[in-house]
Design a protein around this motif. Structure first.
Motif, short mmCIF file in Angstrom:
data_model
loop_
_atom_site.label_atom_id
_atom_site.label_comp_id
_atom_site.label_asym_id
_atom_site.label_seq_id
_atom_site.Cartn_x
_atom_site.Cartn_y
_atom_site.Cartn_z
N LYS A 180 -51.33 -44.97 -4.98
CA LYS A 180 -50.10 -44.93 -4.18
C LYS A 180 -49.17 -43.81 -4.68
N LYS A 182 -50.03 -41.19 -6.28
CA LYS A 182 -50.64 -39.88 -5.98
C LYS A 182 -50.33 -39.47 -4.55
N ARG A 183 -50.40 -40.41 -3.60
CA ARG A 183 -50.10 -40.09 -2.21
C ARG A 183 -48.63 -39.68 -2.04
N GLU A 184 -47.77 -40.29 -2.83
CA GLU A 184 -46.33 -40.01 -2.71
C GLU A 184 -45.90 -38.78 -3.50
#
Length: 253
Positions: A180, A182-184
């Motif tokens: 999560k 990493k996505r943000e």
């Protein structure tokens, strides 16, 4: 006076008597005539036997054909039952394969693949891969300590031209939190975090993504399972290749 020789006399029959004798006395037949009659009689008996045999053979042939027809009907019924059994067996086989793959996929629930890492960098940390993983997390401002990782190992893909760093977390929540963050993260590069997958799961996942890219919708992993969503709020679980057709049908609705 000389003695005169006696004359030989023959019985004299009247015409009527001769006719009567001829009628009462059968004519003597020649041996050839008798043999000819016997041959004719034998031939007639032989032909009669052939005729009887032909009739019997025709009868047996008809009975045999009827038996064959009945057997054909029975075999057709048996074949239908066998086909139905084959369908059921194939369905069971498919379900067994699905369940076996899902069990293997569940074993990878805490596993995460890190791709895009330079092979030279991996070689540098080959004796301390946890330090390599922590360095990657830190580059994205993700806080992961060594204790949260059970182990780290590598595997080669694409014929050995690329390497994957596999991080095995002690908890599923730590893995999800890392993905999560990493996505943000605003830091963009060629390093990606992905769920570890079995060969069958990855094949299905990539096929689904390819179709969704054309038809629209989103493919994602949730607790080790592949799902499709067309944006309406509903999600569909994809378990087998035949489920891929549902993506198109759902988008066409």
């Amino acid at each position: 006076m000389p003695h005169s020789p006696s004359k030989k006399t023959f019985p004299i029959f009247k015409p009527s008597e001769a006719s009567a004798m001829s009628a009462n006395t059968p004519l003597k037949r020649s041996r050839t005539d008798i043999e000819s009659d016997n041959e004719d009689k034998s031939m007639m008996e032989f032909l009669e036997k052939i005729n009887q045999n032909t009739i019997e053979t025709n009868k047996n042939t008809m009975e045999t054909k009827e038996e064959v027809r009945k057997m054909g009907v029975k075999f057709d019924a048996i074949n239908e039952k066998m086909e139905a059994i084959d369908i059921k067996v194939n369905k069971v086989d498919d379900e067994v394969k699905i369940l076996r793959n899902e069990m293997e996929q569940n074993k990878l629930l805490n596993f995460m693949d890190i791709t895009g890492v330079d092979k030279l960098e991996v070689e540098k940390y080959k004796n301390n891969l946890k330090a390599l993983a922590i360095g990657i997390f830190t580059s994205f401002n993700i806080s992961v300590d060594s204790e949260s990782m059970e182990r780290v190992y590598t595997k080669l893909i694409k014929g050995g031209s690329s390497v994957v760093v596999v991080v095995v977390f002690k908890s599923f929540s730590d893995k999800l939190n890392s993905m999560k963050m990493k996505r943000e993260s605003k830091i963009k590069n060629n390093i990606f975090f992905d769920h570890s997958m079995t060969g069958e799961t990855r094949k299905l996942f990539m096929s689904a993504k390819k179709i969704a890219k054309t038809t629209g919708g989103k493919i994602f992993m949730l607790s080790g399972k592949i799902f499709f969503s067309n944006g309406s709020g509903n999600k569909m679980h994809l378990r087998i290749d035949s489920d891929l057709s549902k993506i198109k049908s759902q988008n066409s609705e």
